[in-house]
Design a protein around this motif. Structure first.
Motif, PDB file in Angstrom:
ATOM      1  N   LEU A  49      66.278  39.575  84.572  1.00 57.66           N
ATOM      2  CA  LEU A  49      67.025  40.043  84.313  1.00 57.66           C
ATOM      3  C   LEU A  49      66.573  41.229  83.920  1.00 57.66           C
ATOM      4  N   GLY A  50      65.769  41.988  84.427  1.00 55.84           N
ATOM      5  CA  GLY A  50      65.372  42.996  85.203  1.00 55.84           C
ATOM      6  C   GLY A  50      64.104  43.604  83.835  1.00 55.84           C
ATOM      7  N   VAL A  51      62.728  42.799  83.579  1.00 49.39           N
ATOM      8  CA  VAL A  51      61.249  42.912  82.647  1.00 49.39           C
ATOM      9  C   VAL A  51      60.783  43.614  83.443  1.00 49.39           C
ATOM     10  N   VAL A  76      56.440  48.876  70.373  1.00 46.47           N
ATOM     11  CA  VAL A  76      57.655  48.667  69.450  1.00 46.47           C
ATOM     12  C   VAL A  76      58.393  47.266  69.898  1.00 46.47           C
ATOM     13  N   ASN A  77      57.225  46.756  70.145  1.00 46.13           N
ATOM     14  CA  ASN A  77      57.798  45.288  70.637  1.00 46.13           C
ATOM     15  C   ASN A  77      58.664  45.403  71.371  1.00 46.13           C
ATOM     16  N   SER A  78      59.468  43.849  71.166  1.00 44.29           N
ATOM     17  CA  SER A  78      60.394  43.603  72.093  1.00 44.29           C
ATOM     18  C   SER A  78      62.113  44.651  71.500  1.00 44.29           C
ATOM     19  N   ALA A  79      61.404  45.321  70.806  1.00 41.90           N
ATOM     20  CA  ALA A  79      62.417  46.605  70.760  1.00 41.90           C
ATOM     21  C   ALA A  79      62.622  47.227  71.824  1.00 41.90           C
ATOM     22  N   HIS A  80      61.538  47.502  72.345  1.00 45.41           N
ATOM     23  CA  HIS A  80      61.124  47.617  73.805  1.00 45.41           C
ATOM     24  C   HIS A  80      62.736  47.544  74.920  1.00 45.41           C
ATOM     25  N   PRO A  81      62.227  48.387  75.429  1.00 45.64           N
ATOM     26  CA  PRO A  81      63.938  47.920  76.695  1.00 45.64           C
ATOM     27  C   PRO A  81      63.080  47.255  78.026  1.00 45.64           C
ATOM     28  N   PHE A  82      61.999  47.292  77.892  1.00 46.67           N
ATOM     29  CA  PHE A  82      61.208  46.966  78.862  1.00 46.67           C
ATOM     30  C   PHE A  82      60.710  45.325  78.782  1.00 46.67           C
ATOM     31  N   GLU A  83      60.896  45.435  77.324  1.00 45.72           N
ATOM     32  CA  GLU A  83      60.598  43.835  76.934  1.00 45.72           C
ATOM     33  C   GLU A  83      61.761  42.398  76.341  1.00 45.72           C
ATOM     34  N   ASN A  84      63.136  43.699  76.086  1.00 44.69           N
ATOM     35  CA  ASN A  84      63.671  43.177  76.123  1.00 44.69           C
ATOM     36  C   ASN A  84      65.580  43.566  76.396  1.00 44.69           C
ATOM     37  N   PRO A  85      65.242  43.748  77.912  1.00 42.71           N
ATOM     38  CA  PRO A  85      66.066  44.513  78.081  1.00 42.71           C
ATOM     39  C   PRO A  85      67.805  44.511  77.828  1.00 42.71           C
ATOM     40  N   ASN A  86      68.229  43.361  77.121  1.00 39.47           N
ATOM     41  CA  ASN A  86      69.871  43.001  76.878  1.00 39.47           C
ATOM     42  C   ASN A  86      69.976  42.003  75.505  1.00 39.47           C
ATOM     43  N   PRO A  87      71.324  41.767  75.250  1.00 37.18           N
ATOM     44  CA  PRO A  87      71.483  40.494  74.761  1.00 37.18           C
ATOM     45  C   PRO A  87      70.985  39.362  74.982  1.00 37.18           C
ATOM     46  N   LEU A  88      70.794  38.624  76.529  1.00 34.52           N
ATOM     47  CA  LEU A  88      70.585  37.603  77.258  1.00 34.52           C
ATOM     48  C   LEU A  88      69.436  37.701  76.952  1.00 34.52           C
ATOM     49  N   THR A  89      68.877  38.266  77.687  1.00 36.39           N
ATOM     50  CA  THR A  89      66.910  38.188  77.546  1.00 36.39           C
ATOM     51  C   THR A  89      67.014  37.669  75.989  1.00 36.39           C
ATOM     52  N   ALA A 116      59.368  30.571  62.653  1.00 35.82           N
ATOM     53  CA  ALA A 116      57.693  30.316  63.953  1.00 35.82           C
ATOM     54  C   ALA A 116      57.330  31.390  63.930  1.00 35.82           C
ATOM     55  N   THR A 117      56.846  31.713  62.306  1.00 35.64           N
ATOM     56  CA  THR A 117      55.564  32.890  62.782  1.00 35.64           C
ATOM     57  C   THR A 117      54.893  33.242  64.103  1.00 35.64           C
ATOM     58  N   THR A 118      56.260  34.166  64.511  1.00 37.82           N
ATOM     59  CA  THR A 118      56.215  34.699  66.266  1.00 37.82           C
ATOM     60  C   THR A 118      55.091  35.926  65.757  1.00 37.82           C
ATOM     61  N   GLY A 119      56.003  36.671  65.037  1.00 32.68           N
ATOM     62  CA  GLY A 119      55.239  37.878  64.502  1.00 32.68           C
ATOM     63  C   GLY A 119      55.907  39.192  65.443  1.00 32.68           C
ATOM     64  N   THR A 120      56.871  38.477  66.970  1.00 37.16           N
ATOM     65  CA  THR A 120      57.501  39.539  68.076  1.00 37.16           C
ATOM     66  C   THR A 120      58.795  40.758  66.642  1.00 37.16           C
ATOM     67  N   VAL A 121      59.229  41.276  67.490  1.00 36.28           N
ATOM     68  CA  VAL A 121      60.513  41.547  66.367  1.00 36.28           C
ATOM     69  C   VAL A 121      61.066  42.543  67.458  1.00 36.28           C
ATOM     70  N   ASN A 122      63.041  43.051  67.764  1.00 39.87           N
ATOM     71  CA  ASN A 122      63.642  43.947  67.970  1.00 39.87           C
ATOM     72  C   ASN A 122      63.452  44.597  66.950  1.00 39.87           C
ATOM     73  N   ASN A 123      64.005  44.763  65.866  1.00 41.41           N
ATOM     74  CA  ASN A 123      63.925  45.857  65.221  1.00 41.41           C
ATOM     75  C   ASN A 123      62.961  46.383  64.106  1.00 41.41           C
ATOM     76  N   MET A 124      62.868  46.776  63.982  1.00 46.87           N
ATOM     77  CA  MET A 124      61.877  47.047  62.623  1.00 46.87           C
ATOM     78  C   MET A 124      61.942  47.114  61.101  1.00 46.87           C
ATOM     79  N   HIS A 125      61.066  45.908  60.484  1.00 49.84           N
ATOM     80  CA  HIS A 125      61.694  44.995  59.611  1.00 49.84           C
ATOM     81  C   HIS A 125      61.280  45.975  58.251  1.00 49.84           C
TER      82      HIS A 125
END
Length: 561
Positions: free
Chosen positions: A194-196, A240-253, A345-354
């Motif tokens: 999926l592009g990661v 920037v964690n999972s807000a970065h397009p290389f970590e999380n490119p699209n809604p499916l990922t 789930a106490t993961t801590g990854t973020v796709n937006n800035m809390h």
């Protein structure tokens, strides 16, 4: 809103479709003496046992189990510290990243060993590719496997009688070889498709549409992303964690990452139900956690969809919701769901800035980490919910005037003392260091937003550390000796003291003779117990943390509304 609800329902359905069979798989891995899996996995495990010098796989009591757990973690901490302090001289460092500063190294190795992954550094500039692979990825496997092993040992204690709760080395290696590694390979391949990125190259130079040259950081991102979420770790390859397009490119990922970090914590209640031969009880615990989760998701989604109160007062349109700090490709629904899942789930990854959430939106991740049992990480969150379940049984027993029993075993003063110590430790290591931070300039100098939001920033940092979560209100300037050392100590206490206390409870319960069920036995596998359990969790959480929440996000909301 209808589209958002549809998204949520589809993801919830996918979660159940994954969690139920995964729960059965975990039961086979940890509770079956022999299985068809042995043909494939046993030769691999034997190689590891031989290389590690592990010869005795007999079950042990809780003290030896605890000693093995602490010993393995201590060795891994030492190895990791050396890697970060010497990364300048090690291979796979074409970016010539320097050795990490001592207090930051302490914080980082403790963070990853405790399954917290609190990052006071930026991934692409703070670590070499070798450190990302050997240190970060290795610790993501081992810390998650440690938590999963602990949960299985405690479930084993509740499902049998005797004096032993299992063998840590066997549980630890099985968690890695039979659970985390296979799942990580599958998720890595999907993410790559999926592009990661997944490469040994540390960077790529590209020419932009404006004709300018830009250098992009690269590396083995997909493999780290898979175990980062499956292991409920959270440390990002990029700052920037999972807000970065290389970590999380699209809604499916994004959906894949949500399901990855949620599937194992959601599966453990079903494993528990099979192990104790009472599937209804597993469903009650799952439903209890899911009910609290739904309330939290509703609050954060409603708050973010309503928009920023200050901008609303100025007459700006809030039709798209409060999009500050969020990625347009995810929008409010997936951003809100990701926020709720990552702190449940106490993961801590973020796709937006809390830090940019609205005050009430920010209240949700704070509250879930304070409760620390809404699914939780790989194993430890479920253990915390079991503590609350035993406390609920004890309180119900007091109200009806009979000795409390849980799964046919009497809950007596010794167990309750250990449980209360573990429960009281959590708020103590959050509120105590927070008070110290507010009393000294070493703490207050890091606050970027004075006022009520500044209080939230400090409380969030210590709550995230204590709950082994790792996300942060990133406006806090936390890469200083004070914050590195203080949060490092909080992470150690938050991880190990509660685990040792619950292993001691398990060691006590496993030796007790089961009490036959009678007409007067308080059942723990029905809706009534689920309601009592939810009440116990919320009342204790509210009484403990409500005052500080009033000083932080609630006061901020009342000020700007």
């Amino acid at each position: 809103m209808g589209y958002a609800i549809l998204q949520f329902i589809v993801i919830f359905a996918l979660l159940l479709a994954l969690a139920i069979p995964l729960g059965r798989y975990l039961y086979v891995v940890f509770f079956k003496e022999t299985s068809k899996l042995d043909r494939f996995f046993l030769p691999i495990e034997k190689i590891i046992y031989r290389a590690s010098g592990i010869k005795n796989l007999e079950e042990t009591g809780w003290k030896k189990y605890s000693f093995a757990f602490l010993s393995v973690n201590a060795v891994l901490l030492g190895i990791s510290y050396l890697i970060l302090r010497l990364q300048k001289y090690l291979p796979l460092n074409s970016a010539k990243i320097d050795n990490m500063e001592p207090t930051l190294t302490f914080n980082t190795v403790v963070s990853f060993m405790t399954n917290t992954n609190l990052q006071h550094y930026s991934g692409e500039t703070g670590l070499s590719i070798l450190s990302q692979m050997i240190f970060v990825t290795m610790m993501m496997f081992t810390s998650a496997a440690s938590g999963l092993a602990i949960a299985m040992a405690i479930i084993r204690a509740l499902s049998k009688k005797g004096k032993t709760i299992g063998n840590f080395y066997q549980d630890f290696i099985r968690a890695n070889v039979r659970v985390l590694l296979p799942l990580s390979v599958i998720v890595t391949l999907v993410l790559v498709a999926l592009g990661v990125p997944q490469t040994f190259a540390s960077s790529a130079t590209v020419t932009t549409l404006e004709g300018k040259v830009q250098t992009l950081a690269l590396g083995p991102v997909a493999s780290l992303e898979s175990i980062k979420h499956l292991g409920t770790n959270g440390g990002g390859f990029f700052g920037v964690n999972s807000a970065h397009p290389f970590e999380n490119p699209n809604p499916l990922t994004c959906v894949i990452e949500i399901l990855s970090m949620w599937c194992i914590p959601a599966a453990i209640p079903f494993t528990y139900g099979l192990a104790v031969k009472n599937r209804k009880q597993g469903w009650v615990l799952f439903a209890t956690m899911f009910a609290i989760f739904l309330v939290m998701l509703s609050v954060v989604y409603s708050a973010e969809q309503a928009g920023n109160p200050m901008l609303n007062k100025l007459g700006f349109s809030s039709s798209q919701g409060s999009m500050e700090g969020k990625e347009v490709r995810f929008g409010i629904p997936l951003s809100s769901l990701f926020t709720t899942v990552t702190t449940a789930a106490t993961t801590g990854t973020v796709n937006n800035m809390h830090d940019t959430l609205t005050p009430i939106g920010g209240l949700v991740p704070l509250s879930q980490m304070m409760l620390n049992n809404v699914f939780g990480g790989d194993g430890v969150g479920f253990v915390n919910m079991l503590m609350y379940a035993m406390l609920a049984v004890f309180l119900a027993g007091l109200m009806v005037g009979r000795t409390p029993e849980f799964l046919g075993r009497k809950i007596e003063p010794r167990e309750m003392k250990l449980i209360v110590i573990a429960l009281l430790l959590h708020p103590f290591i959050i509120l105590g260091p927070s008070a110290v931070a507010f009393m000294t300039h070493l703490g207050t100098d890091a606050i970027s937003n004075p006022g009520f939001h500044g209080i939230s920033q400090v409380i969030y940092e210590y709550t995230s550390a204590a709950a082994n979560n790792g996300s942060g209100f990133e406006g806090l300037g936390d890469n200083t000796p004070f914050w590195n050392i203080s949060t490092g100590l909080v992470m150690l206490l938050g991880r190990y003291l509660s685990i040792i206390a619950m292993l001691a409870v398990a060691g006590s319960l496993v030796q007790k003779q089961p009490v036959p069920e009678t007409v007067g036995t308080f059942r723990t596998d029905n809706v009534t117990f689920g309601v009592i359990l939810i009440g116990t969790v919320l009342v204790i959480g509210a009484l403990t943390f409500f005052p500080v929440l009033v000083l932080g996000p609630i006061a901020e909301f009342l000020t700007i509304r």
